[in-house]
Design a protein around this motif. Structure first.
Motif, PDB file in Angstrom:
ATOM      1  N   SER A   1       0.766  -1.261   0.014  1.00  0.00           N
ATOM      2  CA  SER A   1       0.167  -0.059  -0.053  1.00  0.00           C
ATOM      3  C   SER A   1       0.874   1.135  -0.069  1.00  0.00           C
ATOM      4  CB  SER A   1      -0.996   0.160   1.329  1.00  0.00           C
ATOM      5  OG  SER A   1      -1.626   1.090   1.240  1.00  0.00           O
ATOM      6  N   MET A   2       2.000   1.193   0.880  1.00  0.00           N
ATOM      7  CA  MET A   2       2.824   2.404   0.819  1.00  0.00           C
ATOM      8  C   MET A   2       3.288   2.700  -0.757  1.00  0.00           C
ATOM      9  SD  MET A   2       6.420   3.079   3.027  1.00  0.00           S
ATOM     10  CE  MET A   2       7.384   2.193   1.935  1.00  0.00           C
ATOM     11  N   GLU A   3       3.972   1.631  -1.136  1.00  0.00           N
ATOM     12  CA  GLU A   3       4.412   1.747  -2.345  1.00  0.00           C
ATOM     13  C   GLU A   3       3.405   2.183  -3.382  1.00  0.00           C
ATOM     14  OE1 GLU A   3       7.632   1.680  -3.121  1.00  0.00           O
ATOM     15  OE2 GLU A   3       8.730   0.598  -2.012  1.00  0.00           O
ATOM     16  N   THR A   4       2.435   1.599  -3.325  1.00  0.00           N
ATOM     17  CA  THR A   4       1.180   2.170  -4.451  1.00  0.00           C
ATOM     18  C   THR A   4       0.861   3.663  -4.317  1.00  0.00           C
ATOM     19  OG1 THR A   4       0.515  -0.406  -4.208  1.00  0.00           O
ATOM     20  CG2 THR A   4      -0.838   1.587  -5.395  1.00  0.00           C
ATOM     21  N   GLU A   5       0.728   3.930  -3.008  1.00  0.00           N
ATOM     22  CA  GLU A   5       0.346   5.378  -2.856  1.00  0.00           C
ATOM     23  C   GLU A   5       1.433   6.383  -3.228  1.00  0.00           C
ATOM     24  OE1 GLU A   5      -0.381   5.552   1.464  1.00  0.00           O
ATOM     25  OE2 GLU A   5      -2.232   4.560   1.250  1.00  0.00           O
ATOM     26  N   MET A   6       2.762   6.163  -3.129  1.00  0.00           N
ATOM     27  CA  MET A   6       3.725   6.782  -3.793  1.00  0.00           C
ATOM     28  C   MET A   6       3.978   6.792  -5.364  1.00  0.00           C
ATOM     29  SD  MET A   6       6.749   6.634  -0.489  1.00  0.00           S
ATOM     30  CE  MET A   6       7.103   4.772  -0.976  1.00  0.00           C
ATOM     31  N   GLY A   7       3.062   5.778  -5.771  1.00  0.00           N
ATOM     32  CA  GLY A   7       3.410   5.789  -7.212  1.00  0.00           C
ATOM     33  C   GLY A   7       4.509   5.133  -7.925  1.00  0.00           C
ATOM     34  N   HIS A   8       4.940   3.979  -6.808  1.00  0.00           N
ATOM     35  CA  HIS A   8       6.072   3.099  -7.272  1.00  0.00           C
ATOM     36  C   HIS A   8       5.533   1.699  -7.797  1.00  0.00           C
ATOM     37  CE1 HIS A   8       8.444   5.748  -4.246  1.00  0.00           C
ATOM     38  NE2 HIS A   8       8.385   6.353  -5.645  1.00  0.00           N
ATOM     39  N   ILE A   9       4.754   1.896  -8.865  1.00  0.00           N
ATOM     40  CA  ILE A   9       4.005   0.356  -9.417  1.00  0.00           C
ATOM     41  C   ILE A   9       5.174  -0.774  -9.390  1.00  0.00           C
ATOM     42  CG2 ILE A   9       2.493  -0.386 -11.245  1.00  0.00           C
ATOM     43  CD1 ILE A   9       1.417   1.956  -9.295  1.00  0.00           C
ATOM     44  N   HIS A  10       6.006  -0.380 -10.079  1.00  0.00           N
ATOM     45  CA  HIS A  10       6.916  -1.542 -10.353  1.00  0.00           C
ATOM     46  C   HIS A  10       7.538  -2.225  -8.989  1.00  0.00           C
ATOM     47  CE1 HIS A  10      10.289  -3.778 -12.168  1.00  0.00           C
ATOM     48  NE2 HIS A  10      11.195  -3.623 -11.255  1.00  0.00           N
ATOM     49  N   GLU A  11       7.710  -1.514  -7.912  1.00  0.00           N
ATOM     50  CA  GLU A  11       8.108  -1.969  -6.712  1.00  0.00           C
ATOM     51  C   GLU A  11       6.877  -2.663  -5.882  1.00  0.00           C
ATOM     52  OE1 GLU A  11       8.739   0.953  -7.897  1.00  0.00           O
ATOM     53  OE2 GLU A  11      10.963   0.948  -7.938  1.00  0.00           O
ATOM     54  N   ALA A  12       5.631  -2.268  -6.228  1.00  0.00           N
ATOM     55  CA  ALA A  12       4.705  -3.034  -5.671  1.00  0.00           C
ATOM     56  C   ALA A  12       4.473  -4.184  -6.261  1.00  0.00           C
ATOM     57  CB  ALA A  12       3.360  -2.033  -5.754  1.00  0.00           C
ATOM     58  N   ARG A  13       4.648  -4.269  -7.397  1.00  0.00           N
ATOM     59  CA  ARG A  13       4.681  -5.617  -8.310  1.00  0.00           C
ATOM     60  C   ARG A  13       5.564  -6.484  -7.821  1.00  0.00           C
ATOM     61  NH1 ARG A  13       4.817  -3.611 -13.084  1.00  0.00           N
ATOM     62  NH2 ARG A  13       2.428  -3.389 -13.215  1.00  0.00           N
ATOM     63  N   SER A  14       6.809  -6.194  -7.587  1.00  0.00           N
ATOM     64  CA  SER A  14       7.908  -7.059  -7.175  1.00  0.00           C
ATOM     65  C   SER A  14       7.465  -7.584  -5.973  1.00  0.00           C
ATOM     66  CB  SER A  14       9.212  -6.264  -7.159  1.00  0.00           C
ATOM     67  OG  SER A  14       9.636  -5.736  -8.310  1.00  0.00           O
TER      68      SER A  14
ATOM     69  N   GLU B   1      -6.082  -2.735 -12.228  1.00  0.00           N
ATOM     70  CA  GLU B   1      -6.010  -1.259 -12.037  1.00  0.00           C
ATOM     71  C   GLU B   1      -4.455  -0.443 -12.681  1.00  0.00           C
ATOM     72  OE1 GLU B   1      -6.870  -0.809  -7.881  1.00  0.00           O
ATOM     73  OE2 GLU B   1      -8.641  -1.724  -8.132  1.00  0.00           O
ATOM     74  N   HIS B   2      -3.392  -1.048 -12.523  1.00  0.00           N
ATOM     75  CA  HIS B   2      -2.168  -0.331 -12.792  1.00  0.00           C
ATOM     76  C   HIS B   2      -1.208  -1.162 -13.866  1.00  0.00           C
ATOM     77  CE1 HIS B   2      -3.023   1.809  -9.133  1.00  0.00           C
ATOM     78  NE2 HIS B   2      -3.313   0.605  -8.500  1.00  0.00           N
ATOM     79  N   GLY B   3      -1.683  -2.344 -14.153  1.00  0.00           N
ATOM     80  CA  GLY B   3      -0.663  -3.031 -15.115  1.00  0.00           C
ATOM     81  C   GLY B   3      -0.969  -2.921 -16.452  1.00  0.00           C
ATOM     82  N   THR B   4      -0.037  -3.323 -17.300  1.00  0.00           N
ATOM     83  CA  THR B   4      -0.638  -3.547 -18.947  1.00  0.00           C
ATOM     84  C   THR B   4      -0.966  -4.963 -19.060  1.00  0.00           C
ATOM     85  OG1 THR B   4       1.826  -4.674 -19.265  1.00  0.00           O
ATOM     86  CG2 THR B   4       1.686  -2.249 -19.423  1.00  0.00           C
ATOM     87  N   LEU B   5      -1.382  -5.257 -20.000  1.00  0.00           N
ATOM     88  CA  LEU B   5      -1.935  -6.640 -20.457  1.00  0.00           C
ATOM     89  C   LEU B   5      -0.896  -7.782 -20.145  1.00  0.00           C
ATOM     90  CD1 LEU B   5      -4.466  -8.213 -21.473  1.00  0.00           C
ATOM     91  CD2 LEU B   5      -3.425  -7.849 -23.835  1.00  0.00           C
ATOM     92  N   ASP B   6       0.266  -7.513 -20.593  1.00  0.00           N
ATOM     93  CA  ASP B   6       1.354  -8.389 -20.411  1.00  0.00           C
ATOM     94  C   ASP B   6       1.675  -8.799 -18.654  1.00  0.00           C
ATOM     95  OD1 ASP B   6       1.845  -8.808 -22.948  1.00  0.00           O
ATOM     96  OD2 ASP B   6       3.407  -7.373 -22.956  1.00  0.00           O
ATOM     97  N   ASN B   7       1.448  -7.724 -18.166  1.00  0.00           N
ATOM     98  CA  ASN B   7       1.416  -7.717 -16.385  1.00  0.00           C
ATOM     99  C   ASN B   7       0.387  -8.647 -16.158  1.00  0.00           C
ATOM    100  OD1 ASN B   7       2.567  -4.374 -16.523  1.00  0.00           O
ATOM    101  ND2 ASN B   7       3.891  -6.267 -16.273  1.00  0.00           N
ATOM    102  N   TYR B   8      -0.868  -8.389 -16.703  1.00  0.00           N
ATOM    103  CA  TYR B   8      -2.158  -9.107 -16.184  1.00  0.00           C
ATOM    104  C   TYR B   8      -2.045 -10.641 -16.412  1.00  0.00           C
ATOM    105  CZ  TYR B   8      -7.013 -10.218 -15.803  1.00  0.00           C
ATOM    106  OH  TYR B   8      -7.960 -11.187 -15.517  1.00  0.00           O
TER     107      TYR B   8
END
Length: 837
Positions: free
Chosen positions: A495-508, A536-543
């Motif tokens: 949640s912290m990474e997502t709120e700060m906009g760090h999508i790649h780190e949240a995915r990791s 909500e945040h990823g591309t089709l490949d990520n999904y």
């Protein structure tokens, strides 16, 4: 830890002090002897010679106790009393100072201390030290006796006061005014202070010279004191009025002394009547408080009602004095201190009074964390210095609170205060060090919810105020190292990474935690959360990648959940399958043997083989056997389909029938047989044994049918051949310090199918729609207990033999048996005979 009451000290069991120090503890007004306390009379010393050795040992023992346990209140009291008995003034002074570091002393203890010091005093330096003692004493608790001692001592020993110099007069009057402010409103004892004040002023009047102007001023001072006292609701207000009229008569201001109200100024008379009414309204409470038979609980209730009444009257000074009376009599009542401090924060807001009351409250009730929290907040409101705030905080965390959550409240209050004062120039490192101290001190014993609250706040401040993203992430990484199996830790981090906009780190983070095992349904929750996150945040490949990773994990979790439900929810079977757990009723459940069979003939040349008792698992296999034979491969296919649908939460054709067996649980295609298992091992231990390879779908630990204890044997099902082969490689590895044997479970080679000529063997030869997948124990079939009235059959089975070829029920040895009947036939022979007919 409780502070004894003043009256308890006299009952502590200590011997009476020598004559010198006994004088120091005498009634008010008596003066102590001028010689030191160590010079005791010869007769008393002779009488005490026999007990000196024992008392010395007690003193040494108490010294050791206080070194190890400095917060032992009773030991402090006994130590002081013994030292006072022997007159060791140096040790006595040190013992009192040490006790006062940790506990507030009662008024009686301050009186004794001051009088002991007075007996040794000489010179101005001693006067200053004793004056400081009295100052400390009157600030601890409200005590009219202690105030009177203080006033008498200063009046007698202060040279400037005794010589009636201007500075001495001012000092004494200021001291009296302080005493009146502290206890002049005490309903039952306040008049003692007023009388002492008037007596002092009257003494000044008698010593005044012939200056009429100064004498008139002094007379007016005394008159004002009378007027002030008559406006206060005190217990003896009527006698004060009479004394006032008598004094006025002596001064020549009253014509008729016998008249009650004549010649009394109207304003004084009005104030007197109002004070009388106020006293009458409070008399009921005072009468209850003066009852010495009342318990402390009842007295507390009376005080609380009395305080509520005073608050409704709206006079803060009277409320404060009443609170002081209450805490003086009940010093360890947290309800009183909480109410007192709350009232001061709400009504008075005087910094000096707030500091004094909070300091005394936390010394008396150190275990109440709310008092420490309020203390810190009050200091912040009055803009206390950082040093003072830090000192109070450090004192608070050294106390003993009932729960760790209360320590957390103190730490968070400290952090809140530091955060609010950051614009004033505080260094963020102070906040960081406070969090580090809180984590080190609280983490081992803190609950999950409180731990998350602390670390979430820490990480937020590191990023928002400290502007250090690496430090914020470090907070969560350290938490994961300690509590990585807690789902909420990962959720807060993501949640912290997502709120700060760090999508790649949240995915990791999702990739790191989706395969972990969490309590309850946490594993499924994190899988679905990852898919929602990619929507909500990823591309089709990520999904697509998330779906690819999550799908097999969810299927595995659902399968495991279905198996756990199958174990924990036993089916309520109908009558024909109700004997699944009773091996003695197996044949009744078999459709092929529903008719009553004649008893079989025993073979003497083939005695029955002794085997171990069967377990519950074997009973389940027998009840499932007929179902497999009738349904075959098609039935197994339906069972496997039913299993998958149940794992996905879908019900096929309504609720599944509770009497349907679950054949997939007993398939030996991917099953190992374990033996030499420690008898204390459970299914949990076995699952942990195979946790490094995974793939375990079911564990069946064989248990004794009667004692329910483990037999050291188990069957373990795996999801596929790959996991099965990995399990075989764990053969001869230790489980609970015993090497276990792990082998393929092959029912076709079991002794049950090769040797036992039981009914199940006959059923195996009947036509069926599929292979027989029932598992057999590797160590042979257990002998089953038959129902009452039936006979055990050994050797070759005669279950399906025609009645014409077996011995009738009445046959005995004297009759010559048929040659054809004498030779037992095998099942194949009987089948051939039946086909020929």
């Amino acid at each position: 830890m409780a502070t004894p009451m003043e009256e308890d000290l006299s009952e502590a069991g200590a011997p009476p002090p020598p004559s010198d120090l006994a004088d120091g503890g005498a009634e008010d007004g008596e003066k102590p002897a001028d010689r030191p306390p160590s010079d005791s009379d010869s007769d008393s010393s002779d009488s005490d010679d026999g007990g000196d050795g024992g008392d010395e040992l007690r003193i040494q023992a108490l010294e050791r106790t206080l070194q190890e346990q400095p917060l032992n209140y009773d030991s402090h009291v006994q130590f002081i009393q013994l030292l006072r008995k022997f007159g060791n003034i140096e040790k006595l002074r040190a013992a009192r100072e040490e006790m006062n570091k940790y506990f507030p002393l009662t008024p009686k203890m301050w009186q004794d201390w001051a009088k002991d010091e007075i007996s040794l005093s000489s010179g101005r330096g001693s006067f200053d030290d004793i004056e400081k003692l009295y100052e400390c004493g009157v600030q601890e608790y409200l005590s009219i006796k202690l105030w009177r001692d203080y006033l008498d001592y200063v009046e007698e020993h202060d040279q400037s006061v005794s010589q009636c110099t201007q500075s001495g007069l001012s000092k004494m009057r200021d001291l009296y005014e302080r005493a009146i402010t502290a206890g002049g409103l005490h309903v039952t004892e306040g008049s003692k202070l007023w009388e002492a004040y008037r007596e002092y002023e009257m003494a000044i009047l008698t010593m005044s010279d012939g200056n009429d102007e100064e004498k008139a001023k002094q007379v007016q001072r005394i008159r004002v004191l009378f007027h002030r006292q008559l406006s206060v609701p005190l217990a003896d207000i009527e006698s004060t009025l009479a004394e006032y009229k008598s004094w006025e008569a002596e001064e020549g201001s009253t014509k008729d002394q016998d008249s009650q109200f004549d010649d009394v100024p109207p304003n004084v008379l009005s104030a007197y009547k109002k004070a009388s009414e106020m006293y009458n309204a409070r008399k009921q409470y005072e009468d209850q408080l003066s009852d010495t038979t009342e318990s402390e609980i009842n007295k507390l209730q009376v005080f609380l009602k009395y305080i509520k009444f005073e608050e409704s009257c709206g006079d803060p000074a009277r409320v404060q004095v009443l609170y002081e009376r209450a805490v003086s009599e009940l010093p360890v009542s947290s309800d009183l201190w909480m109410g007192y401090t709350s009232y001061l924060d709400r009504a008075l807001k005087v910094p000096a009074i707030l500091k004094s009351v909070y300091h005394r409250a936390t010394r008396n009730c150190t275990w109440i964390s709310d008092l420490w929290v309020r203390y810190l907040l009050s200091l912040e409101r009055i803009h206390a210095s950082e040093d003072e705030l830090r000192h109070v905080f450090e004192q608070a965390i050294q106390c003993s609170f009932p729960s760790m959550k209360e320590y957390l409240d103190v730490y968070l209050t400290r952090v809140d205060s530091l955060r609010r004062r950051m614009p004033a120039g505080l260094d963020f490192e102070v906040i960081r060090q406070t969090f580090v101290g809180a984590a080190d001190f609280l983490s081992p014993q803190l609950g999950t919810e409180e731990l998350l609250l602390l670390h979430a706040y820490w990480a937020k401040l590191e990023y928002n105020i400290g502007k250090d993203l690496a430090a914020a992430r470090g907070v969560w990484e350290n938490t994961i190292k300690k509590s990585g199996s807690v789902l909420e830790v990962w959720q807060h981090y993501i949640s912290m990474e997502t709120e700060m906009g760090h999508i790649h780190e949240a995915r990791s983070l999702y990739k790191r935690c989706y395969s972990k095992k969490f309590a309850g349904s946490g594993s499924e929750v994190v899988c679905h959360a990852w898919i929602r996150f990619e929507r909500e945040h990823g591309t089709l490949d990520n999904y697509d990648l998330a779906i690819k990773k999550v799908t097999p994990r969810l299927k595995e979790l659902m399968m495991f959940k279905a198996q756990q439900e199958a174990k924990s929810d036993p089916p309520s079977a109908p009558k024909e399958t109700s004997y699944a757990n009773d091996s003695s009723q197996k044949r009744k459940a078999n459709k092929m043997t529903s008719k009553v069979q004649p008893p079989a003939k025993k073979r003497k040349d083939n005695p029955p083989k002794k085997t171990a008792p069967s377990d519950d698992h074997g009973s389940k296999e027998q009840s499932t056997n007929s179902h497999l034979q009738e349904a075959g491969e098609a039935s197994r296919g339906k069972a496997e389909a039913s299993m998958e649908m149940k794992a996905e939460g879908v019900s096929q054709g309504g609720n599944t029938s509770s009497n349907q067996p679950r054949p997939y649980l007993y398939s030996d295609k991917c099953t190992v047989y374990m033996s030499n298992i420690d008898l204390t091992a459970t299914e949990v231990h076995i699952r942990r044994f195979f946790s490094d390879i995974g793939g375990v779908t079911d564990i069946r630990l064989l248990r004794d049918r009667f004692t329910k204890k483990s037999r050291g044997l188990a069957y373990v099902d795996f999801s596929d051949k790959e996991h099965l082969e990995a399990a075989i490689r764990k053969n001869k590895q230790k489980l609970l310090s015993k090497k276990v044997s792990v082998a393929y479970s092959d029912p076709s080679k079991s002794k049950k199918n090769r040797e036992a000529g039981t009914a199940s063997k006959g059923q195996d030869k009947l036509p069926s729609g599929g292979d027989h997948d029932e598992k057999a124990p590797a160590d042979g079939s257990s002998e089953k207990e038959m129902p009452k009235g039936d006979t055990k059959m050994t050797g070759k089975s005669t279950l399906f033999a025609p009645r014409s070829v077996i011995k009738p029920l009445g046959w005995n040895k004297s009759e010559k048996p048929d040659v054809a009947a004498e030779e037992l036939k095998s099942n194949d022979d009987f089948r051939n005979l039946l086909l020929k007919k």
